[in-house]
Enzyme design. Structure first.
Site, PDB file in Angstrom:
ATOM      1  N   LYS A   1       0.801  -1.230   0.000  1.00 50.29           N
ATOM      2  CA  LYS A   1       0.000   0.000   0.000  1.00 50.29           C
ATOM      3  C   LYS A   1       0.831   1.276   0.000  1.00 50.29           C
ATOM      4  O   LYS A   1       0.392   2.297  -0.527  1.00 50.29           O
ATOM      5  CB  LYS A   1      -0.949   0.007   1.199  1.00 50.29           C
TER       6      LYS A   1
ATOM      7  N   ARG B   1      -6.874   0.646  17.847  1.00 50.20           N
ATOM      8  CA  ARG B   1      -7.290   0.969  16.495  1.00 50.20           C
ATOM      9  C   ARG B   1      -8.446   0.032  16.181  1.00 50.20           C
ATOM     10  O   ARG B   1      -9.423  -0.019  16.910  1.00 50.20           O
ATOM     11  CB  ARG B   1      -6.132   0.874  15.493  1.00 50.20           C
TER      12      ARG B   1
END
Length: 373
Positions: A39, A134
């Site tokens: 990514k 998260r």
């Protein structure tokens, strides 16, 4: 001048493959599969191919569009979607990702419906929050969510996973990895599912894995920065046995002038609402380059010449003090200069449409920048 356009991001795929071979070997020695995370370069084809050549078992990315591009190029490895799936794009998730990371039963219901409509079963990993705050269900809710997901005909819950060191900076440890194993065992007992995959995090897991204390049940890792930049993500030090010269930013001098080192006149905020401080170093030779904050995180650039100082940047221009650089007497407008980007800078450069991406072929050569080990 090289004749190539600037600014440009030069990618050295053979060096990335070199790094992948080293990191993947460590994972395989543990009995784990390794997902190569592409990514940070927006799944640039040369980077994906380098990861494949380096022996990764899966290709992982956080953007569906990147997975689509990778799939359409004919990459045969399983594809993993890292970002929590979006209900609004469920059909694309099941079309382009073999495995996705999920924490919402509501979303998994939509994924199940989309998979059934497509005539397939979609694999999911249930994310558990083991402390970084998260993504992931809290451990005391994991059994409930896993049981609900097990009832969905269109998905196959293939395991559990966690993410560390991305938001809260929590370090992988014996305690949080063992917690993931214990939650998996509880989910197994409640659902009857095998849940064979335990995905124990990202590049932040590499030092703990190398220590030999990683629980053997943890059998998948999602590795990006440690491969592509050859870095230990806790302090960005070089990871042993990898190269750090895998990518570089090349920019062009568009102005070269001797100027005072402190602005003259009444001062307010700059274009970004900041009130920068300046050190009076007298009159210095300053160079302006054709890249700016619209393209890159300036603080993440490391000049190849350590005698160069980055003074700052506007939207479109990077401003450097080059007074002390080697060979400064021959520097001219139009000359090029190179920088190594860190993870944040590389992410921005890869995303910017104004930065040309150039693949530099050939085996590792030239002045190496790498860690021995």
């Amino acid at each position: 001048m090289s004749g190539a356009a600037t600014p440009r991001l030069e990618i050295y795929p053979e060096r990335i493959t070199y790094n992948a071979l080293s990191v993947v070997e460590l994972g395989h020695q543990h009995g784990a599969t390794v997902a190569g995370v592409a990514k940070v370069t927006c799944a640039h084809p040369a980077v994906v191919d380098a990861l494949v050549a380096g022996g990764v078992d899966l290709i992982a990315d956080s953007r569906i569009d990147n997975l689509r591009q990778t799939r359409e190029r004919g990459i045969e490895l399983p594809l993993m979607l890292l970002r929590i799936s979006e209900r609004s794009r469920a059909a694309e998730v099941v079309e382009y990702a073999d495995i996705s990371l999920n924490s919402s039963l509501i979303t998994m219901e939509v994924l199940s419906d989309a998979a059934i409509a497509a005539g397939k079963r979609h694999q999911v990993i249930l994310m558990v929050d083991v402390g970084d705050l998260r993504e992931g269900v809290w451990p005391d809710r994991a059994v409930e969510v896993a049981f609900g997901a097990a009832q969905l005909r269109g998905i196959e819950v293939v395991g559990l996973g966690c993410n560390l060191a991305c938001f809260g900076g929590v370090v992988p440890s014996e305690e949080n990895m063992r917690l993931l194993v214990e939650v998996r065992d509880a989910c197994r007992a409640a659902t009857g599912l095998e849940l064979p995959m335990l995905s124990g995090g990202n590049s932040a897991s590499l030092p703990f894995l190398a220590s030999g204390h990683m629980p053997p049940e943890i059998n998948n890792f999602r590795m990006g920065e440690s491969i592509i930049l050859g870095r230990n993500v806790f302090d960005r030090s070089p990871w042993p046995g990898t190269r750090q010269d895998t990518v570089q930013l090349v920019v062009e001098v568009v102005e070269l002038e001797r100027k005072p080192s402190v602005p003259i006149g009444k001062r307010g905020q700059n274009a970004f609402g900041e009130e920068p401080a300046f050190e009076d170093r007298g009159t210095r030779l300053r160079a302006i380059f054709n890249v700016g904050r619209q393209d890159v995180i300036v603080d993440g650039l490391d000049p190849l010449d350590p005698n160069i100082s980055i003074l700052g940047a506007s939207s479109d221009h990077l401003i450097l003090d080059v007074e002390d650089m080697a060979g400064v007497e021959s520097l001219r407008v139009g000359d090029e200069m190179a920088f190594y980007p860190d993870y944040a800078a590389l992410l921005a450069l890869s995303t910017s449409p104004y930065v040309e991406k150039v693949v530099v072929a050939g085996p590792p050569s030239g002045p190496a920048r790498w860690a021995v080990g």
